[in-house]
Design an enzyme around this catalytic site. Structure first.
Site, PDB file in Angstrom:
ATOM      1  N   ILE A   1       0.848  -1.200   0.000  1.00 52.56           N
ATOM      2  CA  ILE A   1       0.000   0.000   0.000  1.00 52.56           C
ATOM      3  C   ILE A   1       0.879   1.243   0.000  1.00 52.56           C
ATOM      4  O   ILE A   1       1.883   1.309   0.711  1.00 52.56           O
ATOM      5  CB  ILE A   1      -0.852   0.045   1.301  1.00 52.56           C
ATOM      6  CG1 ILE A   1      -1.696  -1.215   1.439  1.00 52.56           C
ATOM      7  CG2 ILE A   1      -1.722   1.300   1.337  1.00 52.56           C
ATOM      8  CD1 ILE A   1      -2.169  -1.441   2.872  1.00 52.56           C
ATOM      9  N   CYS A   2       0.489   2.235  -0.772  1.00 52.34           N
ATOM     10  CA  CYS A   2       1.035   3.592  -0.587  1.00 52.34           C
ATOM     11  C   CYS A   2      -0.136   4.549  -0.818  1.00 52.34           C
ATOM     12  O   CYS A   2      -1.291   4.127  -0.722  1.00 52.34           O
ATOM     13  CB  CYS A   2       2.210   3.865  -1.526  1.00 52.34           C
ATOM     14  SG  CYS A   2       1.749   3.953  -3.246  1.00 52.34           S
TER      15      CYS A   2
END
Ligand SMILES: Cc1cc2nc3c(=O)[nH]c(=O)nc-3n(C[C@H](O)[C@H](O)[C@H](O)COP(=O)(O)OP(=O)(O)OC[C@H]3O[C@@H](n4cnc5c(N)ncnc54)[C@H](O)[C@@H]3O)c2cc1C
Length: 571
Positions: free
Chosen positions: A532-533
């Site tokens: 995730i970012c």
């Protein structure tokens, strides 16, 4: 001069988008034809797309909406135009059409060699209690817009202008508008009423505005318009209207709520006008529009039909569809004229390419949505979310564009796109629209050569960027996952700790991208790692690194921005 017997007589019913295009094109191709265009309203060729902006005062003069007058058609195109003239019956056997003067009631019959129907699609007006009360309007014709403006101005007549006098300060009363329907016309009119100082509530039966958008993208629009002053009442249908004791209106909804209003705008959608066609025995299609072939010919070879009244093939899905848009109506009118004049033109089908502007932002889309693909049972597709800048980030004024792009997994065929943002949305969807019509794949989007200087775009334009992200997936370089499947994996958040303070993902382990290679021992080798970012870009870099180092890694498409999709546009 050709003999009189060779003179073809073409009667066109409906004098706005499709009908007027057909008349003008036919004259350019056939100087000899006798062309009669009948329009039951008082104007031909008016800009109905501009009506909400006339209500709002952006287009101040009514005359600006009249693109071409009956005289323009008579003088420049030698077309016999009859306004206030309604076609009331077609007799296909005798090839005649009965016309009635709307003002005098006088009826007369005209023969035709070829007939073109472009009667449009009137607004849906269900027989709800109180629907005919004063103060309830629709936005379809110039007289409709005029009536709304008169109502608004009359409503504040005794105060209008007083606030401008020195020494007499008064506040204009806040007026309340309820708009029913969250499609194009409803939202555009709601925006314009906000600009006129109304307190606006928009009631929509569905759980989202702009039905062609996928709900995740519609949430961005909803959040944006709410922040600009439109109160949304979704998931609630209108049940009826009442007049309150003070003369204002009460809008009653199916859930039992009452919304108070000084003006109500009905924008419940449109329905193809097939009355004449049905009575003449023409085939009506499964979606309720007049059935035509690719050359706009109805089931009767001497009768053509174009515009909002017909159903056409969806270019991507192959389904019959109803598309109430000015572009297809104009092109179909032109195609019908071509065919009548002996040319072999064909309508390629519709892609539903659309755009709406709202408070300085735009939402646009083309081709199939995810909900359409799901409805059709498609499983061979993938979706991506991306949030590129509208132009180079270092040049002032760049704004993010939220994009959703759909493509076929097996061969990379581009299927559809949706985009929302405050800059550069129109040109991206327009570029994607022509790509879609040419049958492009995501590899074509990767390679598209688009114009670039920092104030206009980026060396990798959002269109290229979409192609690159999609192609990375299809080539296996970037396996992806989506939030609805995120529970099964090991969640790795590669953002900086300061970003987590704003929004964290429960259960995710945080290793910022810059520390990843030094902290590999903290990652499982036997489980899939979902990365995730914020937007998916850093997650992609991490995915590439981990895959090459022997981990099972996937990028969470669109990062935290695609998680709730509401606050993507921050203005
Ligand atoms: C408020 C509003 C905003 C819009 N905004 C956009 C937009 O931004 N972008 C976009 O792409 N599209 C927009 N549209 C849709 C677009 O205007 C229509 O898709 C397009 O006008 C359809 O063309 P048409 O020729 O089929 O029908 P119309 O343009 O509606 O013309 C049909 C005409 O036929 C006449 N008629 C009907 N029956 C008879 C009869 N029996 N005898 C004589 N005359 C008859 C009607 O009076 C009408 O004037 C908008 C529409 C509205 C109402």
């Amino acid at each position: 001069m050709e003999p009189k017997s060779a003179r073809r007589k073409v009667v066109i019913v409906g004098g706005v988008a499709g009908g007027a295009s057909c008349a003008a094109r036919l004259r350019r191709l056939d100087e000899n034809a006798e062309i009669l265009m009948v329009e039951k309203g008082p104007y031909v060729s008016y800009a109905n797309c501009g009506l909400p902006y006339h209500v709002g005062g952006v287009i101040e003069k009514e005359a600006s909406l009249l693109v071409a007058t009956a005289d323009t058609f008579r003088l420049q195109f030698n077309v016999d135009v009859r306004t206030n003239c309604e076609a009331i019956r077609i007799s296909p056997e005798s090839k005649t059409i009965e016309l009635r003067n709307v003002e005098s009631g006088e009826a007369r019959s005209e023969s035709y060699d070829t007939l073109v129907l472009s009667p449009g699609a009137p607004s849906v007006r269900p027989p709800l209690p109180g629907i005919d009360l004063p103060g309830i309007f629709q936005v379809r014709t110039v007289p409709d817009a005029r009536a709304i403006r008169e109502w608004i101005e009359r409503g504040s007549l005794f105060l209008s202008g007083m606030d401008k006098y020195s020494g007499f300060q008064t506040l204009k009363p806040k007026t309340r508008a309820v708009v029913i329907g969250g499609g194009f016309i409803g939202l555009e009119t709601a925006e314009n009423l906000v600009h006129r100082g109304f307190d606006v509530t928009l009631v929509e039966m569905l759980d989202q505005v702009l039905a062609p958008l996928d709900v995740d993208m519609a949430r961005i629009v909803e959040d944006y318009v709410e922040r600009h002053g439109i109160r949304l009442a979704l998931n609630d249908g209108v049940a009826g209207f009442q007049q309150a004791a003070d003369g204002s209106l009460e809008v009653l909804t199916k859930s039992g709520k009452t919304h108070l209003a000084d003006i109500v705008i009905l924008a419940l959608g449109v329905r193809p006008d097939t009355a004449l066609a049905k009575a003449a025995g023409l085939e009506i299609g499964q979606r309720g529009g007049i059935r035509v072939d690719e050359q706009m010919r109805t089931s009767n070879p001497d009768i053509f039909a174009v515009g909002d009244a017909v159903e056409v093939r969806d270019f991507v899905t192959g389904e019959w569809s109803l598309i109430a848009l000015a572009g297809p109506a104009n092109r179909q009118g032109r195609i019908a004229a071509d065919v009548i004049a002996g040319r072999n033109s064909r309508f390629r089908g519709t892609q539903g390419t659309s755009i709406i502007g709202l408070f300085g932002a735009a939402a646009a889309w083309v081709g199939a949505s995810e909900k359409t693909l799901r409805r059709l049972g498609a499983s061979d597709y993938e979706k991506i979310y991306l949030y590129p800048n509208s132009h180079a980030g270092y040049y002032p004024g760049a704004r993010p564009i939220a994009m959703k792009v759909l493509f076929r997994k097996s061969d990379g065929r581009f299927l559809g796109a949706q985009a929302i943002g405050e800059d550069g949305v129109d040109k991206r969807i327009s570029a994607l629209a022509i790509a879609l019509q040419m049958g492009a794949t995501i590899y074509d989007l990767e390679e598209a050569e688009l114009c670039y200087a920092p104030q206009f775009g980026s060396a990798k334009d959002p269109v290229n960027f979409a192609g690159m992200v999609a192609a990375d997936i299809v080539r296996g370089d970037m396996p992806i996952s989506h939030w609805d499947a995120a529970e099964d994996g090991f969640l790795l958040d590669v953002r900086e700790p300061v970003e987590l303070a704003v929004e964290s993902v429960p259960g995710a382990v945080n290793i910022p991208l810059g520390q990843l290679r030094a902290r590999l021992s903290e990652l499982p080798r036997d489980r899939e790692i979902l990365i995730i970012c914020r937007s998916g870009q850093r997650a992609y870099y991490a995915t590439r690194a981990l895959l090459q180092l022997g981990f099972k890694a996937r990028t969470l498409a669109g990062g935290t921005l695609s998680r709730y999709h509401s606050h993507v546009l921050v203005n």
